[in-house]
Design an enzyme around this catalytic site. Sequence first.
Site, mmCIF file in Angstrom:
data_model
loop_
_atom_site.group_PDB
_atom_site.id
_atom_site.type_symbol
_atom_site.label_atom_id
_atom_site.label_comp_id
_atom_site.label_asym_id
_atom_site.label_seq_id
_atom_site.Cartn_x
_atom_site.Cartn_y
_atom_site.Cartn_z
ATOM 1 N N HIS A 280 31.106 46.739 43.535
ATOM 2 C CA HIS A 280 30.954 45.284 43.528
ATOM 3 C C HIS A 280 30.285 44.809 44.812
ATOM 4 O O HIS A 280 30.557 45.328 45.890
ATOM 5 C CB HIS A 280 32.318 44.603 43.364
ATOM 6 C CG HIS A 280 32.818 44.663 41.964
ATOM 7 N ND1 HIS A 280 32.715 43.614 41.090
ATOM 8 C CD2 HIS A 280 33.385 45.668 41.264
ATOM 9 C CE1 HIS A 280 33.198 43.966 39.920
ATOM 10 N NE2 HIS A 280 33.621 45.212 40.003
ATOM 11 N N CYS B 3 37.632 37.305 40.559
ATOM 12 C CA CYS B 3 36.916 36.790 39.398
ATOM 13 C C CYS B 3 36.445 35.372 39.725
ATOM 14 O O CYS B 3 37.210 34.416 39.615
ATOM 15 C CB CYS B 3 37.812 36.808 38.164
ATOM 16 S SG CYS B 3 36.982 36.226 36.681
#
Length: 170
Positions: free
Chosen positions: A67, A122
């Site tokens: 990520h 998120c």
Amino acid sequence: MKIADVNELLDEEFEELFKNVVELFPKAAKTVVLQRPFDSLNELTVAFNNYLENLDVAEKIAVLQSHPDLAGKLLFENKLSVDSANEQAGAGLDKLTDEQKNQLVKLNAEYSEKFGFPFVICVRQNNKIERILEGLHQRLPNNREQEITNGINNVKKICQLRIENIVELD
């Protein structure tokens, strides 16, 4: 696309379509494809969640390391995956004030140095910079094991939303 259509895809088509539901980790789709057919969107999502949950610690860290930093240099160099770019832009991370950007860069660096992987949240469910910064402040005191768990739980949320962008709700 309906779940029945997902089940009819060739393995290679499935892998291509779902290769980035776990950011830059196509191995997830290569594993989950073997579990077809799926009866529902939920069952497909659960298969990806189980894949993530059953990884060993080193593999979980590899998923987290795939990520990008939030509002990091990859965003501003237009080098993010399409999914990440859209998610970060949707949260306004491409339009931060200098003060917000500096604070986020500083906290991201502290987090990465402490845990060995970037802060994963998120952003589609925490789509305000204040909530993201609050999440960083809350999670920085945690230990590495807690943050591996928190990070993977956020990857699951991201994964679910990305799957829902591909497959129609039942």
